[in-house]
Write an enzyme that holds these catalytic residues in place. Structure first.
Site, PDB file in Angstrom:
ATOM      1  N   CYS A   1    -102.469 -45.764  42.990  1.00 31.03           N
ATOM      2  CA  CYS A   1    -101.948 -47.075  43.399  1.00 31.03           C
ATOM      3  C   CYS A   1    -100.808 -46.903  44.400  1.00 31.03           C
ATOM      4  O   CYS A   1     -99.654 -46.716  44.007  1.00 31.03           O
ATOM      5  CB  CYS A   1    -101.468 -47.866  42.181  1.00 31.03           C
ATOM      6  SG  CYS A   1    -100.872 -49.521  42.615  1.00 31.03           S
TER       7      CYS A   1
ATOM      8  N   CYS B   1     -97.929 -49.546  43.996  1.00 32.53           N
ATOM      9  CA  CYS B   1     -97.038 -49.366  42.844  1.00 32.53           C
ATOM     10  C   CYS B   1     -96.126 -48.161  43.025  1.00 32.53           C
ATOM     11  O   CYS B   1     -94.916 -48.232  42.789  1.00 32.53           O
ATOM     12  CB  CYS B   1     -97.854 -49.184  41.570  1.00 32.53           C
ATOM     13  SG  CYS B   1     -98.948 -50.539  41.183  1.00 32.53           S
ATOM     14  N   ASP B   2     -96.709 -47.054  43.411  1.00 34.45           N
ATOM     15  CA  ASP B   2     -95.996 -45.780  43.366  1.00 34.45           C
ATOM     16  C   ASP B   2     -95.460 -45.321  44.711  1.00 34.45           C
ATOM     17  O   ASP B   2     -94.682 -44.364  44.784  1.00 34.45           O
ATOM     18  CB  ASP B   2     -96.910 -44.699  42.785  1.00 34.45           C
ATOM     19  CG  ASP B   2     -97.372 -45.035  41.378  1.00 34.45           C
ATOM     20  OD1 ASP B   2     -96.649 -45.783  40.694  1.00 34.45           O
ATOM     21  OD2 ASP B   2     -98.447 -44.572  40.965  1.00 34.45           O
TER      22      ASP B   2
END
Length: 523
Positions: free
Chosen positions: A345, A348-349
Protein backbone atom coordinates in the site's frame (compact mmCIF):
# COMPACT_ATOMS: atom_id res chain seq x y z
CA UNK A 1 -6.05 26.01 11.10
CA UNK A 2 -9.62 25.15 9.99
CA UNK A 3 -11.23 27.08 7.15
CA UNK A 4 -14.66 28.64 7.60
CA UNK A 5 -16.45 25.90 5.66
CA UNK A 6 -14.95 23.15 7.81
CA UNK A 7 -15.67 25.11 10.99
CA UNK A 8 -19.31 25.42 10.01
CA UNK A 9 -19.58 21.71 9.21
CA UNK A 10 -17.89 20.78 12.49
CA UNK A 11 -20.12 23.11 14.53
CA UNK A 12 -23.17 21.38 13.05
CA UNK A 13 -21.79 17.98 14.09
CA UNK A 14 -20.98 19.23 17.58
CA UNK A 15 -24.63 20.13 18.11
CA UNK A 16 -25.13 16.37 18.59
CA UNK A 17 -23.18 16.45 21.87
CA UNK A 18 -25.42 15.61 24.83
CA UNK A 19 -22.83 15.92 27.61
CA UNK A 20 -19.65 17.94 28.28
CA UNK A 21 -16.30 17.03 26.74
CA UNK A 22 -12.89 18.12 28.01
CA UNK A 23 -9.77 18.34 25.86
CA UNK A 24 -6.66 17.85 28.02
CA UNK A 25 -3.50 18.89 26.15
CA UNK A 26 0.15 18.20 26.87
CA UNK A 27 2.26 20.58 24.79
CA UNK A 28 5.78 21.98 24.39
CA UNK A 29 7.36 24.84 22.44
CA UNK A 30 7.50 23.05 19.08
CA UNK A 31 5.73 24.26 15.94
CA UNK A 32 3.60 21.12 15.93
CA UNK A 33 2.45 21.87 19.48
CA UNK A 34 1.50 25.34 18.36
CA UNK A 35 -0.58 23.91 15.53
CA UNK A 36 -2.28 21.39 17.83
CA UNK A 37 -3.07 24.10 20.38
CA UNK A 38 -4.56 26.31 17.67
CA UNK A 39 -6.70 23.39 16.46
CA UNK A 40 -7.98 22.58 19.95
CA UNK A 41 -8.76 26.22 20.70
CA UNK A 42 -10.77 26.47 17.49
CA UNK A 43 -12.68 23.28 18.30
CA UNK A 44 -13.45 24.33 21.87
CA UNK A 45 -14.72 27.64 20.54
CA UNK A 46 -17.33 25.92 18.38
CA UNK A 47 -19.38 24.40 21.24
CA UNK A 48 -20.18 25.45 24.79
CA UNK A 49 -20.00 21.75 25.73
CA UNK A 50 -16.26 21.53 24.92
CA UNK A 51 -13.55 22.91 27.20
CA UNK A 52 -9.75 22.94 26.87
CA UNK A 53 -7.29 22.36 29.73
CA UNK A 54 -3.48 22.21 29.65
CA UNK A 55 -1.85 19.55 31.84
CA UNK A 56 1.76 18.40 31.40
CA UNK A 57 1.42 15.55 33.89
CA UNK A 58 -0.87 13.26 31.92
CA UNK A 59 1.35 12.23 28.99
CA UNK A 60 4.96 11.64 28.01
CA UNK A 61 4.52 12.47 24.33
CA UNK A 62 4.37 16.13 23.39
CA UNK A 63 2.28 17.33 21.68
CA UNK A 64 -0.68 15.14 22.60
CA UNK A 65 -4.19 15.55 23.93
CA UNK A 66 -6.87 13.41 25.53
CA UNK A 67 -10.60 13.56 24.86
CA UNK A 68 -12.39 12.93 28.15
CA UNK A 69 -15.45 13.62 30.21
CA UNK A 70 -14.67 16.44 32.74
CA UNK A 71 -12.97 15.10 35.86
CA UNK A 72 -12.34 11.60 34.50
CA UNK A 73 -8.89 11.93 32.87
CA UNK A 74 -9.68 8.90 30.74
CA UNK A 75 -10.36 8.49 27.05
CA UNK A 76 -8.73 8.29 23.63
CA UNK A 77 -5.55 10.29 23.06
CA UNK A 78 -3.97 11.72 19.92
CA UNK A 79 -0.19 12.28 19.83
CA UNK A 80 0.70 14.67 17.04
CA UNK A 81 -1.62 15.96 14.35
CA UNK A 82 -5.10 14.47 13.91
CA UNK A 83 -5.62 16.03 10.49
CA UNK A 84 -5.61 14.36 7.06
CA UNK A 85 -7.57 11.12 7.09
CA UNK A 86 -7.58 11.18 10.91
CA UNK A 87 -9.72 14.30 11.21
CA UNK A 88 -12.80 12.09 10.95
CA UNK A 89 -11.41 9.99 13.82
CA UNK A 90 -11.08 13.15 15.92
CA UNK A 91 -14.66 14.20 15.20
CA UNK A 92 -16.04 10.75 16.02
CA UNK A 93 -14.09 10.64 19.29
CA UNK A 94 -15.56 14.01 20.27
CA UNK A 95 -19.10 12.92 19.42
CA UNK A 96 -18.89 9.51 21.11
CA UNK A 97 -17.28 10.94 24.25
CA UNK A 98 -20.07 13.52 24.26
CA UNK A 99 -22.81 10.93 24.26
CA UNK A 100 -23.54 10.43 20.55
CA UNK A 101 -24.16 6.70 19.99
CA UNK A 102 -21.95 4.48 17.87
CA UNK A 103 -23.39 2.68 14.86
CA UNK A 104 -21.81 -0.61 15.96
CA UNK A 105 -24.16 -3.35 17.16
CA UNK A 106 -25.25 -3.21 20.78
CA UNK A 107 -24.01 -6.77 21.30
CA UNK A 108 -20.49 -5.79 20.22
CA UNK A 109 -20.53 -2.62 22.32
CA UNK A 110 -21.60 -4.63 25.38
CA UNK A 111 -18.80 -7.11 24.70
CA UNK A 112 -16.24 -4.28 24.72
CA UNK A 113 -17.64 -2.80 27.93
CA UNK A 114 -17.48 -6.21 29.61
CA UNK A 115 -13.76 -6.80 28.93
CA UNK A 116 -12.08 -7.02 32.33
CA UNK A 117 -8.42 -7.02 31.28
CA UNK A 118 -6.27 -3.87 31.27
CA UNK A 119 -5.46 -3.09 27.65
CA UNK A 120 -3.12 -0.27 26.65
CA UNK A 121 -3.15 0.25 22.87
CA UNK A 122 -0.89 2.43 20.73
CA UNK A 123 -1.46 2.92 17.00
CA UNK A 124 1.03 4.51 14.61
CA UNK A 125 -0.58 6.19 11.62
CA UNK A 126 0.30 8.47 8.72
CA UNK A 127 -1.92 11.36 7.66
CA UNK A 128 -2.18 9.93 4.13
CA UNK A 129 -3.16 6.42 5.26
CA UNK A 130 -6.71 5.50 4.24
CA UNK A 131 -6.57 2.24 6.20
CA UNK A 132 -5.62 3.84 9.51
CA UNK A 133 -8.87 5.61 10.48
CA UNK A 134 -10.85 2.37 10.85
CA UNK A 135 -8.32 1.03 13.35
CA UNK A 136 -7.96 4.34 15.21
CA UNK A 137 -11.73 4.80 15.43
CA UNK A 138 -12.32 1.25 16.68
CA UNK A 139 -9.69 1.54 19.42
CA UNK A 140 -10.85 5.04 20.37
CA UNK A 141 -14.36 3.67 20.86
CA UNK A 142 -13.02 0.88 23.06
CA UNK A 143 -11.22 3.47 25.22
CA UNK A 144 -14.44 5.47 25.51
CA UNK A 145 -16.57 2.46 26.47
CA UNK A 146 -14.23 0.78 28.93
CA UNK A 147 -12.11 2.58 31.58
CA UNK A 148 -9.72 -0.37 31.64
CA UNK A 149 -8.75 0.30 28.01
CA UNK A 150 -6.51 3.13 26.82
CA UNK A 151 -5.56 4.10 23.29
CA UNK A 152 -3.07 6.59 21.88
CA UNK A 153 -3.10 7.32 18.14
CA UNK A 154 0.42 8.43 17.18
CA UNK A 155 1.32 10.46 14.11
CA UNK A 156 4.40 8.67 12.79
CA UNK A 157 5.53 11.80 10.96
CA UNK A 158 5.78 13.71 14.25
CA UNK A 159 7.25 10.90 16.34
CA UNK A 160 9.70 9.62 13.73
CA UNK A 161 12.16 8.52 16.41
CA UNK A 162 9.60 6.02 17.73
CA UNK A 163 8.99 4.74 14.20
CA UNK A 164 12.70 4.09 13.85
CA UNK A 165 13.14 2.67 17.34
CA UNK A 166 10.27 0.22 16.93
CA UNK A 167 11.20 -0.40 13.28
CA UNK A 168 7.69 0.34 12.07
CA UNK A 169 7.70 -0.11 8.29
CA UNK A 170 3.96 -0.05 7.63
CA UNK A 171 0.84 1.56 9.07
CA UNK A 172 -1.47 1.22 10.82
CA UNK A 173 0.81 -0.53 13.31
CA UNK A 174 -0.87 -1.43 16.61
CA UNK A 175 0.90 -2.21 19.87
CA UNK A 176 -0.79 -3.72 22.93
CA UNK A 177 0.86 -3.32 26.33
CA UNK A 178 4.12 -2.46 24.59
CA UNK A 179 4.15 -5.49 22.27
CA UNK A 180 3.31 -5.68 18.57
CA UNK A 181 -0.37 -6.60 18.25
CA UNK A 182 -1.45 -6.14 14.63
CA UNK A 183 -0.64 -4.45 11.35
CA UNK A 184 -3.07 -3.27 8.70
CA UNK A 185 -6.77 -2.56 8.68
CA UNK A 186 -8.87 -4.09 11.47
CA UNK A 187 -12.52 -3.67 12.36
CA UNK A 188 -13.82 -3.38 15.91
CA UNK A 189 -15.15 -6.92 15.82
CA UNK A 190 -11.77 -8.24 14.65
CA UNK A 191 -9.94 -6.45 17.45
CA UNK A 192 -12.39 -7.71 20.06
CA UNK A 193 -12.08 -11.26 18.77
CA UNK A 194 -8.29 -11.05 19.21
CA UNK A 195 -8.42 -9.81 22.81
CA UNK A 196 -11.51 -11.71 23.99
CA UNK A 197 -10.43 -15.35 24.17
CA UNK A 198 -14.04 -16.52 24.20
CA UNK A 199 -15.14 -14.38 21.26
CA UNK A 200 -14.71 -17.09 18.63
CA UNK A 201 -16.65 -19.65 20.64
CA UNK A 202 -19.43 -17.16 21.38
CA UNK A 203 -19.68 -16.20 17.70
CA UNK A 204 -19.86 -19.82 16.56
CA UNK A 205 -22.55 -20.65 19.10
CA UNK A 206 -24.62 -17.69 17.96
CA UNK A 207 -24.22 -18.47 14.26
CA UNK A 208 -25.11 -22.13 14.72
CA UNK A 209 -28.50 -21.05 16.01
CA UNK A 210 -29.38 -19.15 12.82
CA UNK A 211 -32.18 -20.60 10.73
CA UNK A 212 -31.37 -21.53 7.11
CA UNK A 213 -31.34 -18.63 4.66
CA UNK A 214 -33.01 -18.46 1.29
CA UNK A 215 -29.79 -16.90 -0.02
CA UNK A 216 -26.43 -16.70 1.76
CA UNK A 217 -23.82 -14.44 0.18
CA UNK A 218 -20.19 -15.15 1.07
CA UNK A 219 -18.15 -11.97 0.71
CA UNK A 220 -19.14 -8.40 1.55
CA UNK A 221 -17.42 -6.35 -1.13
CA UNK A 222 -19.24 -4.58 -4.00
CA UNK A 223 -20.39 -7.87 -5.60
CA UNK A 224 -21.61 -9.34 -2.31
CA UNK A 225 -23.39 -6.17 -1.20
CA UNK A 226 -25.16 -5.78 -4.55
CA UNK A 227 -26.26 -9.42 -4.37
CA UNK A 228 -27.56 -8.96 -0.82
CA UNK A 229 -29.57 -5.85 -1.65
CA UNK A 230 -31.13 -7.42 -4.74
CA UNK A 231 -32.02 -10.53 -2.75
CA UNK A 232 -33.52 -8.60 0.16
CA UNK A 233 -35.65 -6.55 -2.23
CA UNK A 234 -37.24 -9.80 -3.34
CA UNK A 235 -38.44 -10.33 0.23
CA UNK A 236 -36.43 -13.48 0.85
CA UNK A 237 -34.32 -14.31 3.93
CA UNK A 238 -30.82 -13.04 3.15
CA UNK A 239 -27.49 -13.47 4.92
CA UNK A 240 -24.27 -11.62 4.13
CA UNK A 241 -21.10 -13.26 5.49
CA UNK A 242 -17.71 -11.57 5.20
CA UNK A 243 -14.31 -10.99 6.79
CA UNK A 244 -14.46 -7.19 6.41
CA UNK A 245 -17.29 -5.13 5.03
CA UNK A 246 -16.25 -3.38 1.83
CA UNK A 247 -13.62 -5.89 0.73
CA UNK A 248 -11.00 -4.47 -1.64
CA UNK A 249 -12.69 -1.08 -1.53
CA UNK A 250 -10.97 -0.57 1.80
CA UNK A 251 -7.60 -0.87 0.03
CA UNK A 252 -8.55 1.57 -2.73
CA UNK A 253 -7.88 5.29 -2.53
CA UNK A 254 -9.27 7.36 -5.40
CA UNK A 255 -12.18 6.03 -7.47
CA UNK A 256 -12.99 8.12 -10.53
CA UNK A 257 -14.75 5.64 -12.85
CA UNK A 258 -17.81 4.58 -10.83
CA UNK A 259 -20.60 5.91 -13.03
CA UNK A 260 -22.59 8.85 -11.58
CA UNK A 261 -19.95 9.34 -8.86
CA UNK A 262 -17.25 11.59 -10.41
CA UNK A 263 -14.78 10.99 -7.60
CA UNK A 264 -14.78 9.23 -4.24
CA UNK A 265 -12.52 7.15 -2.02
CA UNK A 266 -12.80 3.44 -1.36
CA UNK A 267 -13.56 3.88 2.32
CA UNK A 268 -16.32 6.39 1.53
CA UNK A 269 -17.91 4.08 -1.03
CA UNK A 270 -17.72 1.21 1.47
CA UNK A 271 -19.50 3.42 3.99
CA UNK A 272 -22.21 4.21 1.45
CA UNK A 273 -22.66 0.49 0.78
CA UNK A 274 -23.05 -0.16 4.51
CA UNK A 275 -25.71 2.53 4.78
CA UNK A 276 -27.57 1.04 1.81
CA UNK A 277 -27.51 -2.44 3.33
CA UNK A 278 -28.89 -1.02 6.59
CA UNK A 279 -32.07 -0.05 4.72
CA UNK A 280 -32.99 -3.72 4.26
CA UNK A 281 -33.52 -6.77 6.42
CA UNK A 282 -30.15 -8.34 5.72
CA UNK A 283 -28.41 -10.44 8.36
CA UNK A 284 -24.87 -9.02 8.17
CA UNK A 285 -22.27 -11.35 9.68
CA UNK A 286 -18.86 -9.67 9.97
CA UNK A 287 -15.34 -10.81 10.87
CA UNK A 288 -16.09 -14.38 9.82
CA UNK A 289 -14.00 -16.38 7.36
CA UNK A 290 -15.55 -19.16 5.31
CA UNK A 291 -13.53 -22.37 5.46
CA UNK A 292 -15.58 -24.97 3.56
CA UNK A 293 -18.50 -25.20 1.14
CA UNK A 294 -20.65 -28.33 1.23
CA UNK A 295 -23.10 -28.34 -1.70
CA UNK A 296 -26.45 -30.05 -1.34
CA UNK A 297 -26.64 -33.61 -2.59
CA UNK A 298 -29.66 -32.72 -4.73
CA UNK A 299 -31.27 -29.60 -6.24
CA UNK A 300 -33.62 -28.01 -3.73
CA UNK A 301 -31.61 -29.14 -0.72
CA UNK A 302 -29.66 -26.99 1.72
CA UNK A 303 -26.07 -25.99 1.03
CA UNK A 304 -23.74 -25.55 4.00
CA UNK A 305 -20.95 -23.03 4.58
CA UNK A 306 -18.55 -23.68 7.46
CA UNK A 307 -16.48 -20.92 9.08
CA UNK A 308 -13.06 -20.87 10.68
CA UNK A 309 -14.72 -20.09 14.02
CA UNK A 310 -16.49 -23.47 13.92
CA UNK A 311 -19.95 -22.35 12.83
CA UNK A 312 -22.05 -23.83 10.03
CA UNK A 313 -24.64 -21.81 8.10
CA UNK A 314 -27.17 -23.26 5.68
CA UNK A 315 -29.01 -21.80 2.71
CA UNK A 316 -31.17 -22.87 -0.22
CA UNK A 317 -28.89 -20.88 -2.53
CA UNK A 318 -25.36 -19.58 -2.07
CA UNK A 319 -23.61 -16.72 -3.88
CA UNK A 320 -19.80 -16.73 -3.73
CA UNK A 321 -18.38 -13.19 -3.88
CA UNK A 322 -15.10 -13.52 -2.01
CA UNK A 323 -13.12 -11.17 -4.26
CA UNK A 324 -9.35 -11.25 -4.61
CA UNK A 325 -6.18 -10.30 -2.76
CA UNK A 326 -2.83 -8.79 -3.66
CA UNK A 327 -0.55 -11.18 -5.52
CA UNK A 328 2.76 -11.96 -3.81
CA UNK A 329 6.11 -12.09 -5.60
CA UNK A 330 6.77 -15.51 -3.99
CA UNK A 331 10.51 -14.95 -3.77
CA UNK A 332 12.89 -15.59 -0.86
CA UNK A 333 12.78 -12.85 1.77
CA UNK A 334 9.34 -11.50 0.86
CA UNK A 335 7.50 -13.11 3.75
CA UNK A 336 10.37 -12.52 6.18
CA UNK A 337 10.35 -8.78 5.51
CA UNK A 338 6.62 -8.26 5.10
CA UNK A 339 5.70 -5.06 7.02
CA UNK A 340 9.44 -4.47 7.51
CA UNK A 341 10.05 -2.90 4.12
CA UNK A 342 7.91 -5.11 1.89
CA UNK A 343 4.52 -3.46 1.56
CA UNK A 344 1.48 -3.46 -0.71
CA UNK A 345 0.00 0.00 0.00
CA UNK A 346 1.97 3.02 -1.23
CA UNK A 347 -0.63 5.48 0.05
CA UNK A 348 -0.52 4.07 3.58
CA UNK A 349 3.17 3.36 3.97
CA UNK A 350 4.78 5.81 1.55
CA UNK A 351 5.31 8.54 4.18
CA UNK A 352 7.35 6.12 6.28
CA UNK A 353 10.00 6.08 3.53
CA UNK A 354 10.39 9.83 3.20
CA UNK A 355 13.79 10.69 1.75
CA UNK A 356 14.72 7.04 1.16
CA UNK A 357 15.24 4.93 -1.95
CA UNK A 358 12.44 2.50 -2.80
CA UNK A 359 11.40 0.05 -5.50
CA UNK A 360 8.01 -0.61 -7.08
CA UNK A 361 7.36 -4.05 -8.57
CA UNK A 362 4.89 -3.96 -11.45
CA UNK A 363 4.32 -1.74 -14.49
CA UNK A 364 0.54 -1.79 -14.73
CA UNK A 365 -1.67 1.14 -13.73
CA UNK A 366 -1.35 0.43 -10.01
CA UNK A 367 2.43 0.12 -10.18
CA UNK A 368 2.96 3.28 -12.22
CA UNK A 369 0.53 5.25 -10.05
CA UNK A 370 2.42 4.05 -6.97
CA UNK A 371 5.75 5.15 -8.46
CA UNK A 372 4.35 8.59 -9.31
CA UNK A 373 3.01 9.06 -5.77
CA UNK A 374 6.21 7.82 -4.13
CA UNK A 375 8.39 10.08 -6.29
CA UNK A 376 7.00 13.06 -4.39
CA UNK A 377 7.93 11.56 -1.01
CA UNK A 378 11.07 9.47 -1.44
CA UNK A 379 14.51 10.40 -2.76
CA UNK A 380 14.41 7.88 -5.61
CA UNK A 381 12.04 5.28 -7.09
CA UNK A 382 13.04 2.32 -9.23
CA UNK A 383 10.16 0.63 -11.05
CA UNK A 384 10.81 -2.96 -12.15
CA UNK A 385 8.56 -4.50 -14.83
CA UNK A 386 8.75 -8.18 -15.79
CA UNK A 387 7.64 -7.61 -19.41
CA UNK A 388 9.42 -5.76 -22.20
CA UNK A 389 7.13 -2.75 -21.88
CA UNK A 390 4.95 -1.03 -19.32
CA UNK A 391 1.26 -1.98 -19.32
CA UNK A 392 -0.08 1.19 -17.73
CA UNK A 393 -2.21 3.75 -19.55
CA UNK A 394 -0.18 6.05 -21.79
CA UNK A 395 -1.05 9.18 -19.81
CA UNK A 396 0.40 7.57 -16.68
CA UNK A 397 3.54 6.47 -18.51
CA UNK A 398 4.14 10.00 -19.78
CA UNK A 399 3.78 11.40 -16.27
CA UNK A 400 6.12 8.76 -14.89
CA UNK A 401 8.87 9.42 -17.42
CA UNK A 402 8.70 13.16 -16.72
CA UNK A 403 9.87 12.59 -13.14
CA UNK A 404 13.61 13.02 -12.62
CA UNK A 405 13.92 10.76 -9.57
CA UNK A 406 12.30 7.71 -11.18
CA UNK A 407 14.11 4.93 -13.06
CA UNK A 408 12.28 2.24 -15.05
CA UNK A 409 13.87 -1.18 -15.57
CA UNK A 410 12.11 -3.47 -18.07
CA UNK A 411 12.54 -7.25 -18.46
CA UNK A 412 13.36 -7.41 -14.75
CA UNK A 413 12.57 -10.58 -12.83
CA UNK A 414 12.77 -10.12 -9.07
CA UNK A 415 14.73 -12.99 -7.50
CA UNK A 416 15.07 -12.17 -3.80
CA UNK A 417 14.37 -9.60 -1.12
CA UNK A 418 17.45 -8.92 0.96
CA UNK A 419 17.75 -7.45 4.43
CA UNK A 420 19.79 -7.23 7.61
CA UNK A 421 17.49 -9.46 9.64
CA UNK A 422 15.41 -6.52 10.84
CA UNK A 423 14.38 -4.66 7.70
CA UNK A 424 14.77 -4.54 3.93
CA UNK A 425 18.10 -3.36 2.54
CA UNK A 426 17.59 -4.25 -1.13
CA UNK A 427 16.60 -6.80 -3.73
CA UNK A 428 18.17 -9.00 -6.37
CA UNK A 429 16.80 -9.11 -9.90
CA UNK A 430 17.71 -10.73 -13.22
CA UNK A 431 17.50 -9.15 -16.65
CA UNK A 432 15.41 -11.61 -18.68
CA UNK A 433 17.27 -10.98 -21.95
CA UNK A 434 20.89 -10.86 -20.85
CA UNK A 435 20.30 -13.16 -17.80
CA UNK A 436 22.59 -10.81 -15.86
CA UNK A 437 21.83 -10.62 -12.13
CA UNK A 438 22.07 -7.31 -10.31
CA UNK A 439 21.41 -5.93 -6.85
CA UNK A 440 19.40 -2.86 -5.97
CA UNK A 441 19.84 -1.05 -2.65
CA UNK A 442 16.44 0.14 -1.36
CA UNK A 443 14.72 0.59 1.98
CA UNK A 444 11.23 -0.26 0.78
CA UNK A 445 9.64 -2.54 -1.82
CA UNK A 446 6.08 -1.80 -2.96
CA UNK A 447 4.50 -4.85 -4.64
CA UNK A 448 1.89 -4.02 -7.29
CA UNK A 449 1.59 -7.09 -9.52
CA UNK A 450 -2.09 -7.87 -9.63
CA UNK A 451 -4.59 -10.03 -7.78
CA UNK A 452 -5.35 -13.63 -6.84
CA UNK A 453 -8.93 -14.88 -6.29
CA UNK A 454 -9.89 -15.77 -2.71
CA UNK A 455 -11.10 -19.23 -3.62
CA UNK A 456 -8.52 -21.58 -2.09
CA UNK A 457 -11.02 -22.61 0.61
CA UNK A 458 -13.44 -24.05 -1.95
CA UNK A 459 -11.41 -27.13 -2.87
CA UNK A 460 -13.34 -29.22 -5.42
CA UNK A 461 -16.78 -28.04 -4.32
CA UNK A 462 -17.18 -25.99 -7.52
CA UNK A 463 -15.23 -25.96 -10.77
CA UNK A 464 -12.37 -23.44 -11.02
CA UNK A 465 -9.91 -22.63 -13.78
CA UNK A 466 -6.12 -22.91 -13.55
CA UNK A 467 -5.91 -19.44 -12.02
CA UNK A 468 -8.29 -20.41 -9.24
CA UNK A 469 -11.16 -18.34 -10.61
CA UNK A 470 -14.65 -19.86 -10.24
CA UNK A 471 -16.11 -20.98 -13.58
CA UNK A 472 -19.47 -19.31 -14.20
CA UNK A 473 -21.91 -19.07 -17.10
CA UNK A 474 -23.69 -15.98 -18.39
CA UNK A 475 -26.10 -16.13 -15.42
CA UNK A 476 -23.33 -16.45 -12.82
CA UNK A 477 -24.17 -20.11 -12.19
CA UNK A 478 -21.35 -22.43 -11.09
CA UNK A 479 -20.96 -26.15 -11.72
CA UNK A 480 -23.23 -26.86 -8.71
CA UNK A 481 -27.00 -26.23 -8.92
CA UNK A 482 -28.05 -23.50 -6.52
CA UNK A 483 -24.54 -22.09 -6.10
CA UNK A 484 -23.69 -18.88 -7.93
CA UNK A 485 -20.62 -16.63 -8.00
CA UNK A 486 -19.88 -13.00 -8.82
CA UNK A 487 -17.06 -10.48 -8.99
CA UNK A 488 -13.28 -10.75 -8.91
CA UNK A 489 -13.28 -14.36 -7.68
CA UNK A 490 -14.84 -15.54 -10.96
CA UNK A 491 -13.85 -15.91 -14.62
CA UNK A 492 -15.67 -12.70 -15.55
CA UNK A 493 -13.23 -10.40 -17.41
CA UNK A 494 -12.27 -6.94 -16.20
CA UNK A 495 -11.86 -6.79 -12.45
CA UNK A 496 -13.57 -3.46 -11.81
CA UNK A 497 -15.83 -2.22 -9.01
CA UNK A 498 -18.70 -1.44 -11.33
CA UNK A 499 -18.39 -4.82 -13.06
CA UNK A 500 -18.41 -6.62 -9.71
CA UNK A 501 -21.51 -4.71 -8.61
CA UNK A 502 -23.36 -5.62 -11.79
CA UNK A 503 -22.30 -9.25 -11.52
CA UNK A 504 -23.54 -9.35 -7.92
CA UNK A 505 -26.95 -8.10 -9.00
CA UNK A 506 -27.02 -10.65 -11.82
CA UNK A 507 -26.07 -13.51 -9.50
CA UNK A 508 -28.80 -12.53 -7.06
CA UNK A 509 -31.47 -12.42 -9.77
CA UNK A 510 -30.28 -15.81 -10.99
CA UNK A 511 -30.42 -17.23 -7.47
CA UNK A 512 -33.98 -15.93 -7.02
CA UNK A 513 -34.97 -17.47 -10.35
CA UNK A 514 -33.45 -20.77 -9.18
CA UNK A 515 -35.42 -20.65 -5.92
CA UNK A 516 -38.81 -20.06 -7.53
CA UNK A 517 -38.22 -22.82 -10.07
CA UNK A 518 -36.82 -25.46 -7.70
CA UNK A 519 -38.91 -27.56 -5.36
CA UNK A 520 -37.39 -27.86 -1.88
CA UNK A 521 -36.38 -31.29 -0.63
CA UNK A 522 -36.09 -32.44 2.96
CA UNK A 523 -32.61 -33.35 4.21
Amino acid sequence: MLDNTLKHQLSVYLEKLTRPVELIATLDDSNTSGEVRELLEEISGLSDKISLRLDDSLAVRKPSFMISAPGQNHGPRFAGSPLGHEFTSLVLALLQTGGHPSKESQALLSQVAALDTELNFETYYSLSCHNCPDVVQALNLMAILNPGISHTAIDGGVFQHEIEQREVMGVPAVYLNGQSFAQGRLSLSEIVSKVDTNAGKKAAESLNQRQPYDVLIVGSGPAGVAAAIYAARKGIRTGLLGERFGGQLLDTVDIENYISVPKTEGSQLAGALRQHVADYQIDVIEAQTASQLLPSAAPGGLHSVATVSGATLQAKAVILATGARWRNMNVPGEEQYRTRGVTYCPHCDGPLFKGKRVAVIGGGNSGVEAAIDLAGITSHVTLLEFAAELKADQVLQEKLRSLKNVEVILNAQTLEVTGDGKQVTGLQYQHRQTMEQQGLAVSGIFVQIGLLPNTQWLGDSVARNRFGEIDIDTKCATSQPGIFAAGDCTTVPYKQIIVASGEGAKASLSAFDYLIRTSPVSE
